[in-house]
Design a protein around this motif. Sequence first.
Motif, PDB file in Angstrom:
ATOM      1  N   ASP A   1    -106.079 -67.616 -34.306  1.00  0.00           N
ATOM      2  CA  ASP A   1    -106.589 -66.614 -33.364  1.00  0.00           C
ATOM      3  C   ASP A   1    -107.000 -65.324 -34.069  1.00  0.00           C
ATOM      4  O   ASP A   1    -107.996 -64.696 -33.690  1.00  0.00           O
ATOM      5  CB  ASP A   1    -105.558 -66.322 -32.268  1.00  0.00           C
ATOM      6  N   THR A   2    -106.276 -64.950 -35.106  1.00  0.00           N
ATOM      7  CA  THR A   2    -106.634 -63.756 -35.875  1.00  0.00           C
ATOM      8  C   THR A   2    -107.951 -63.981 -36.601  1.00  0.00           C
ATOM      9  O   THR A   2    -108.811 -63.087 -36.656  1.00  0.00           O
ATOM     10  CB  THR A   2    -105.509 -63.405 -36.876  1.00  0.00           C
TER      11      THR A   2
ATOM     12  N   VAL B   1    -110.306 -65.998 -35.618  1.00  0.00           N
ATOM     13  CA  VAL B   1    -111.348 -66.010 -34.579  1.00  0.00           C
ATOM     14  C   VAL B   1    -111.770 -64.580 -34.249  1.00  0.00           C
ATOM     15  O   VAL B   1    -112.968 -64.274 -34.195  1.00  0.00           O
ATOM     16  CB  VAL B   1    -110.856 -66.747 -33.308  1.00  0.00           C
ATOM     17  N   ARG B   2    -110.803 -63.699 -34.052  1.00  0.00           N
ATOM     18  CA  ARG B   2    -111.134 -62.300 -33.735  1.00  0.00           C
ATOM     19  C   ARG B   2    -111.904 -61.647 -34.890  1.00  0.00           C
ATOM     20  O   ARG B   2    -112.872 -60.921 -34.670  1.00  0.00           O
ATOM     21  CB  ARG B   2    -109.870 -61.507 -33.397  1.00  0.00           C
TER      22      ARG B   2
ATOM     23  N   GLU C   1    -115.735 -64.225 -28.476  1.00  0.00           N
ATOM     24  CA  GLU C   1    -114.614 -64.997 -29.026  1.00  0.00           C
ATOM     25  C   GLU C   1    -114.742 -66.491 -28.790  1.00  0.00           C
ATOM     26  O   GLU C   1    -114.307 -67.286 -29.618  1.00  0.00           O
ATOM     27  CB  GLU C   1    -113.276 -64.461 -28.496  1.00  0.00           C
TER      28      GLU C   1
ATOM     29  N   ARG D   1    -114.563 -68.957 -31.817  1.00  0.00           N
ATOM     30  CA  ARG D   1    -113.548 -70.022 -31.848  1.00  0.00           C
ATOM     31  C   ARG D   1    -114.190 -71.342 -32.274  1.00  0.00           C
ATOM     32  O   ARG D   1    -113.660 -72.055 -33.124  1.00  0.00           O
ATOM     33  CB  ARG D   1    -112.892 -70.138 -30.471  1.00  0.00           C
TER      34      ARG D   1
END
Length: 193
Positions: A117-118, A120-121, A131, A135
Amino acid sequence: MIITIARQCGCGAARIGELLSKKLGLELFTRQMLIDMAMSHGMGDAVQSFVDEHPVDDIIMAISDQFEASDEVKQRFCELFRNVIGNRNCIVIGRCGNSIFANRADLVSVFLKGDFDTRVRATASAKSINESRARQLVSDTDERRMRYHNYYTGLTWGAASDYDLCIDSMRLGNEATADIIAAYAHKVLPAAE
């Protein structure tokens, strides 16, 4: 000295490579530089899929998985890449460097990783995309890099035993990650001082 940096998508490898280049005075080989060098050696078309981190194509991959018929193709691309880089003191991002240059005593191989997730951001921010799109991009890129690495090397992409250092660059940040790699290189290769 050659530093090779394999990475998951979104881990800041390009920026870390730039920082290392400045800290250690090593040339950083970008994708375009490698293509230009291959062209100057008359190998541009032959190494395009390799430099772009694509495993030739899906049909050849499927055949090679069943028949091991493409060992010659794999070896040819790896040898072309070795010839393009030669014995230069440099930093190479991706392109199976940890395996291709494993015979060099002055190799420092690194794998950069981070929380999905980090990453992706970070990718959404760097590429100015939402996002959801980031992703998909991170997932697809990681899958492509894994298949590419496994295709050309027969090794498991990201396996700690195949690298000198595995670093969570998302937790450390670019500067601290570059500092750790530089410190490691100076410690194991004192002539690099």
